[in-house]
Design a protein around this motif. Structure first.
Motif, PDB file in Angstrom:
ATOM      1  N   HIS A 143      33.421  49.790  36.412  1.00 19.53           N
ATOM      2  CA  HIS A 143      34.315  49.561  35.271  1.00 19.53           C
ATOM      3  C   HIS A 143      34.765  50.905  34.718  1.00 19.53           C
ATOM      4  CE1 HIS A 143      35.710  47.116  31.763  1.00 19.53           C
ATOM      5  NE2 HIS A 143      35.631  48.303  31.170  1.00 19.53           N
ATOM      6  N   THR A 184      37.930  43.192  44.846  1.00 16.21           N
ATOM      7  CA  THR A 184      38.740  42.643  43.749  1.00 16.21           C
ATOM      8  C   THR A 184      39.070  43.781  42.795  1.00 16.21           C
ATOM      9  OG1 THR A 184      37.621  40.522  43.906  1.00 16.21           O
ATOM     10  CG2 THR A 184      38.803  40.964  41.856  1.00 16.21           C
ATOM     11  N   ARG A 236      40.897  44.578  39.112  1.00 18.38           N
ATOM     12  CA  ARG A 236      41.459  44.013  37.874  1.00 18.38           C
ATOM     13  C   ARG A 236      41.985  45.153  37.023  1.00 18.38           C
ATOM     14  NH1 ARG A 236      36.432  41.750  38.521  1.00 18.38           N
ATOM     15  NH2 ARG A 236      36.477  39.583  39.239  1.00 18.38           N
ATOM     16  N   SER A 276      43.511  45.631  33.105  1.00 24.94           N
ATOM     17  CA  SER A 276      43.777  44.985  31.819  1.00 24.94           C
ATOM     18  C   SER A 276      44.851  45.761  31.077  1.00 24.94           C
ATOM     19  CB  SER A 276      42.499  44.916  30.989  1.00 24.94           C
ATOM     20  OG  SER A 276      42.792  44.361  29.722  1.00 24.94           O
ATOM     21  N   GLN A 298      46.253  40.399  32.278  1.00 25.99           N
ATOM     22  CA  GLN A 298      45.263  40.892  33.229  1.00 25.99           C
ATOM     23  C   GLN A 298      45.713  40.667  34.646  1.00 25.99           C
ATOM     24  OE1 GLN A 298      41.026  40.334  32.439  1.00 25.99           O
ATOM     25  NE2 GLN A 298      40.791  39.920  34.619  1.00 25.99           N
ATOM     26  N   GLN A 342      44.904  40.643  38.479  1.00 27.44           N
ATOM     27  CA  GLN A 342      43.694  40.451  39.277  1.00 27.44           C
ATOM     28  C   GLN A 342      44.077  40.253  40.732  1.00 27.44           C
ATOM     29  OE1 GLN A 342      40.512  38.273  37.577  1.00 27.44           O
ATOM     30  NE2 GLN A 342      40.212  37.035  39.391  1.00 27.44           N
ATOM     31  N   ASN A 343      43.659  41.208  41.537  1.00 22.29           N
ATOM     32  CA  ASN A 343      43.950  41.123  42.956  1.00 22.29           C
ATOM     33  C   ASN A 343      42.641  40.892  43.691  1.00 22.29           C
ATOM     34  OD1 ASN A 343      44.537  41.723  45.692  1.00 22.29           O
ATOM     35  ND2 ASN A 343      46.375  42.797  45.000  1.00 22.29           N
ATOM     36  N   GLN A 344      42.439  39.600  44.060  1.00 27.79           N
ATOM     37  CA  GLN A 344      41.120  39.228  44.569  1.00 27.79           C
ATOM     38  C   GLN A 344      40.953  39.436  46.063  1.00 27.79           C
ATOM     39  OE1 GLN A 344      40.752  35.353  42.652  1.00 27.79           O
ATOM     40  NE2 GLN A 344      38.668  35.922  42.124  1.00 27.79           N
ATOM     41  N   GLN A 391      38.958  47.684  36.677  1.00 21.47           N
ATOM     42  CA  GLN A 391      37.653  47.242  37.159  1.00 21.47           C
ATOM     43  C   GLN A 391      37.759  46.929  38.648  1.00 21.47           C
ATOM     44  OE1 GLN A 391      35.985  43.323  35.879  1.00 21.47           O
ATOM     45  NE2 GLN A 391      34.796  44.594  34.486  1.00 21.47           N
TER      46      GLN A 391
END
Ligand SMILES: [Ca+2]
Ligand SMILES: [Ca+2]
Ligand SMILES: [Ca+2]
Ligand SMILES: [Ca+2]
Length: 910
Positions: free
Chosen positions: A391, A465, A467, A469, A502, A504-506, A541
């Motif tokens: 993080h 993943t 992320r 924000s 947010q 988010q690329n998983q 993150q």
């Protein structure tokens, strides 16, 4: 005594400005006008003296256990009609405003702006209410055009042939002022019919507030059954009730006893305690000699009694060398310390320090469990990599958001548009944003790169993943591009307004990440349709697959479950931990386990390094989706070192305490405020000075947080010797950026619709009931230096002992900056509160910008500043300024410069 006389006007002014009754919300289902009936003949009439100033037009008719009857009397000649002209497209229009003395006005958008009278009633704790109009007398007059409160976005309602408002009296939201339940009633003595162009002016309105017994309120004993001696109230609050309530004598009758805290307070520890502060998560070590260096007598420590407590819970520790029952200098305390995190954010906005409490010699302490790792090749599953989370967040800039967390249909007036009552109340404030601190701001067109480090990135086809924000800063559309390591464009981020977004690329292929330094580039090109487009980065993150290689001889890791084809997971694992520079490798589970029975070997594949084979049964993850660290492997010299300091004991939870006046300050000012505390004692008040650190220690486990102050005041209110404390004085300044700037006594922040997160010391004293009525009276002296504090104390005492009574007591200086809006705001403040009836108001308005004489030299006092200084020097009991300003100036017309007072103020010591 002079001092006694001076307190009352001060209190009165505080209340006058704090309690804007017009802002109180309407309860669900406001009472409609009931048919006129004769007055209830059975009611016993109680006589009372009328409240002095606030409720001049309202008086008590009767007060019984069944209800309270009040009447509003407005002599017909008191209704005033004022005309004003407004320009419209079709020419000048004359508008009428109706008022009477001490009135307030209805504020509902799109309705006629009519005068109202609000009054406050003491009511029993356990009843509901019903309103009944007992009697009404009105006369009708024609009124051509009544001013309307503007409706949002030009929405106009069809005009109907009826008089509004419908009800002549409304029950507003009740609240508590200490143990006194308070009910505001709004009387609407003017009704308007826009079709007939007529107003009804009620010069007499008799209203009964009937009490309906409820069983749901959970009040245990009927208050009247409790002797009034058990419900003592402070003299100051009794004086307030006499001024504020229409039926002050009922306040005592219906007052509840204070509900004491159910559990007895714990006695302060007689043993020394040490505060152990950590800022990062990891394995920590404290050697006995380090503890000795911090002041502990280690020869007196029985090591098996060493005890570590965090947030009230014992933390299992490992004490190396406790077996001989002697705490030798090289013996050491080992524990897993966790970083401090915010209530709703990764970073705590108030402090980075988590505090652990170390004590000894009062019974055995909790210890880590020692587990022996498996030997041999039992049925274990090999793990070559694990999922871990990194993080990245920096709290660099603070931002306010006007519109966050508004309830459905909740609206407010634009901030800065005036002093109109906004349609929300302190009882209904929205929640603060979870996080108001951001890493960076991007004002379009802008492109910025952000670096982050990934350690031990595994070579795998498993996806990572990522992320990001983001947050909108302008109330516009946002559309930005995000690139990772110049290799891949992540999805386009599109959203609207001052809201969170947010990304988010998983299914991010781990090949796009790099071991070591990575770069995230955010591009905010802006759009031709938007004048301005500002976004903020909060955090980044990454959940990625990591190998079991230590970095700098430390390896925090987890065992990620790999189900087999049947979905079953073998909880027994084998991993090879590598890349340690020495063989003294230790392994701990963060749940309080230490592993032994393993020995490190030279790693033949990487000469000069050591590896260790670790076989065990997996710790159950707290949350399957959270790739949290479960174990830490490290060499003996890699334990982190906490900050150690001896605790100063305090006894704020002792119920023998009692005070009328509490000064909360920082250790720096303790000696400087003592003369004021002594002075209050001489005045007959019980006065106590409290170090804010003692409040953190006793009410938040030693961790800095403003809510601890509120908890302390609430506790003192309920548990200290009665009467409960009345006055709270905060001495010491604070700052938004509490970690990097001065913070002696922090403030609470609240979310103000239309403005955003805002400081509010008032919130410290709203602990009784779900309302904004203050349960203690609070103020702050924002001292930055000891000299500030001493001058303040000296002048306060001076003021109360030797300040001459005189015309200045009735004088208010009303200052406005060089803008038409400010001028009219001050005008409205004066007229709306009818200040001229009670005070001599001196208005000093800065000239408009185009009238400014820019040729005046910086070193010369401007004519307007001269007026301000003369105003100060003539004396005033209150100075109110609305306008622009900064740390060293009032208004861009140089109304008052920072240097001006030093040279010219002659009356300052008063
Ligand atoms: Ca020992
Ligand atoms: Ca943040
Ligand atoms: Ca302490
Ligand atoms: Ca309250």
């Amino acid at each position: 005594r002079t001092t006694a006389r001076l307190w009352l006007p001060t209190l009165f002014i505080i209340f006058f400005f704090c309690l804007d009754f017009g802002a109180l919300p309407v309860r669900n289902g406001s009472a409609a006008a009931a048919p006129i009936t004769s007055r209830d003949q059975r009611s016993r009439t109680t006589t009372t003296r009328r409240s002095t100033v606030l409720q001049r037009n309202v008086e008590l008719v009767s007060a019984t256990a069944q209800g309270v009857t009040i009447q509003l009397l407005i002599p017909e000649s008191d209704f005033r009609f004022n005309s004003s002209n407004t320009e419209t497209e079709t020419g000048k229009v004359e508008n009428q405003t109706i008022s009477f003395s001490n009135c307030r006005f209805t504020t509902e958008p799109g309705t006629p702006r009519l005068p109202v009278q609000t009054t406050l009633l003491a009511v029993p704790a356990d009843v509901d209410f019903q309103l009944r109009i007992v009697e009404k007398r009105f006369s009708t007059r024609s009124a051509e055009r009544i001013v309307y409160t503007p409706a949002p976005r030009g929405a106009t309602q069809p005009q109907k042939d009826r008089f509004s408002p419908d009800s002549l009296a409304e029950i507003r939201e009740d609240g508590w002022m200490r143990e006194n339940r308070i009910l505001p009633i709004q009387l609407n003595p003017v009704q308007y019919n826009p079709v007939r162009r007529e107003v009804r002016l009620y010069h007499r309105l008799v209203v009964e507030v009937r009490f309906i017994k409820t069983l749901t309120r959970g009040v245990k004993a009927s208050p009247s059954a409790i002797p009034s001696g058990l419900r003592p109230e402070s003299a100051a609050y009794n004086a307030i009730f006499n001024n504020l309530l229409i039926n002050p004598q009922n306040a005592e009758q219906w007052r509840l006893p204070i509900a004491r805290a159910p559990s007895a307070p714990s006695a302060p520890s007689m043993h020394p305690q040490y505060k152990i502060s950590v800022t990062e998560s990891g394995m920590y070590s404290i050697t006995a000699s380090e503890l000795a260096a911090a002041g502990a007598d280690i020869t007196a420590i029985m090591p098996r009694t060493l005890k570590l407590i965090n947030r009230g819970n014992q933390v299992p520790i490992f004490v190396r060398g406790e077996g001989d029952d002697k705490f030798d200098p090289t013996d050491e305390i080992i524990f897993y310390g966790e970083r401090q995190h915010g209530e709703n954010s990764y970073i705590d906005p108030f402090t980075d320090e988590n505090v652990y409490w170390l004590s000894w010699n009062s019974g055995p302490g909790s210890r880590m469990v020692t587990k022996t790792a498996f030997t041999g090749t039992s049925d274990t599953q090999d793990h070559k990599l694990f999922l871990t989370r990194a993080h990245f967040e920096k709290d660099n800039t603070f931002r306010r958001f006007r519109d966050v967390n508004l309830a459905e249909g909740q609206t407010y007036e634009e901030f800065g548009a005036g002093l109109q009552t906004r349609s929300f109340t302190l009882t209904e404030l929205p929640a603060l944003p979870d996080d108001s601190w951001f890493w960076a701001q991007l004002t379009a067109p802008a492109s910025k790169s952000f670096n982050f480090m990934l350690v031990g990135l595994a070579n795998t086809a498993r996806p990572a993943t990522l992320r990001v924000s983001l947050h909108g800063r302008s109330n516009t559309g946002h559309d930005c591009d995000i690139w990772l390591n110049d290799k891949i464009r992540l999805e386009e981020a599109r959203w609207t307004g001052e809201t969170k977004y947010q990304l988010q690329n998983q299914e991010l292929s781990q090949s796009f990440l790099q071991d070591g330094r990575n770069v995230l580039q955010i591009m905010n090109p802006g759009s031709p349709e938007e004048l301005i487009d500002i976004i903020l980065l909060n955090w980044i993150q990454v959940d990625y697959w990591r190998n079991f290689d230590a970095k700098s001889d430390v390896l925090p890791f987890a065992i990620t479950p790999f189900p087999d084809e049947t979905g079953a997971v073998n909880p027994n694992f084998e991993v090879i931990l590598k890349n340690f520079s020495t063989p003294d490798i230790e392994i701990y589970g963060i749940d309080g386990t230490r592993y032994d029975g393993m020995s490190a070997l030279v790693d033949e594949d990487a000469p000069g390094t050591y590896r260790i084979i670790f076989r065990s049964t997996q710790i159950r993850p707290k949350d399957e989706k959270d790739p949290a660290v479960q174990y830490i492997a490290l060499t003996r010299n890699q334990f982190r070192k906490p900050k150690i300091s001896v605790d100063t004991p305090s006894d704020l939870r002792g119920t023998h305490n009692g005070a009328d006046h509490i000064t909360i300050t920082h250790a720096k000012f303790i000696n400087d405020v003592q003369p004021l505390a002594d002075f209050r004692n001489q005045q007959g008040m019980r006065s106590k000075v409290v170090d804010v650190q003692d409040i953190y220690d006793e009410f938040n486990h030693g961790i800095l947080n403003p809510n601890a102050i509120r908890e302390f005041l609430k506790y003192a209110y309920s548990n200290w010797q009665p009467p409960a404390p009345t006055y709270v004085l905060l001495v010491g300044d604070t700052h938004i950026d509490i970690k990097n700037n001065i913070n002696f006594v922090p403030t609470i922040r609240v979310q103000i619709p239309g403005y955003g997160s805002s400081a509010s010391d008032h919130q410290f004293v709203t602990f009784r009931g779900e309302d904004s009525f203050p349960d203690m009276l609070i103020g702050r002296m924002p001292a930055n230096t000891r000299v500030d504090a001493r001058i303040f104390v000296e002048r306060t005492i001076n003021h109360e002992t030797s300040s001459p009574a005189g015309p200045w007591h009735k004088r208010l200086l009303m200052l406005a900056g060089s803008d038409n809006t400010f001028h009219s705001q001050i005008d409205r403040l004066i007229s709306r509160n009818q200040l001229r009836n009670r005070y001599e108001t001196e208005r000093i308005y800065a000239p408009y910008k185009d009238e400014l004489d820019l040729s005046i030299d910086e070193s010369v006092i401007t004519p307007i500043a001269r007026q301000v200084i003369d105003g100060f020097n003539n004396g005033a009991s209150l100075i109110n300024y609305i306008g622009h300003g900064g740390g060293g100036i009032w208004s861009d017309s140089r109304m008052l410069d920072f240097e001006d007072p030093e040279q010219n103020l002659t009356y300052i010591s008063q």
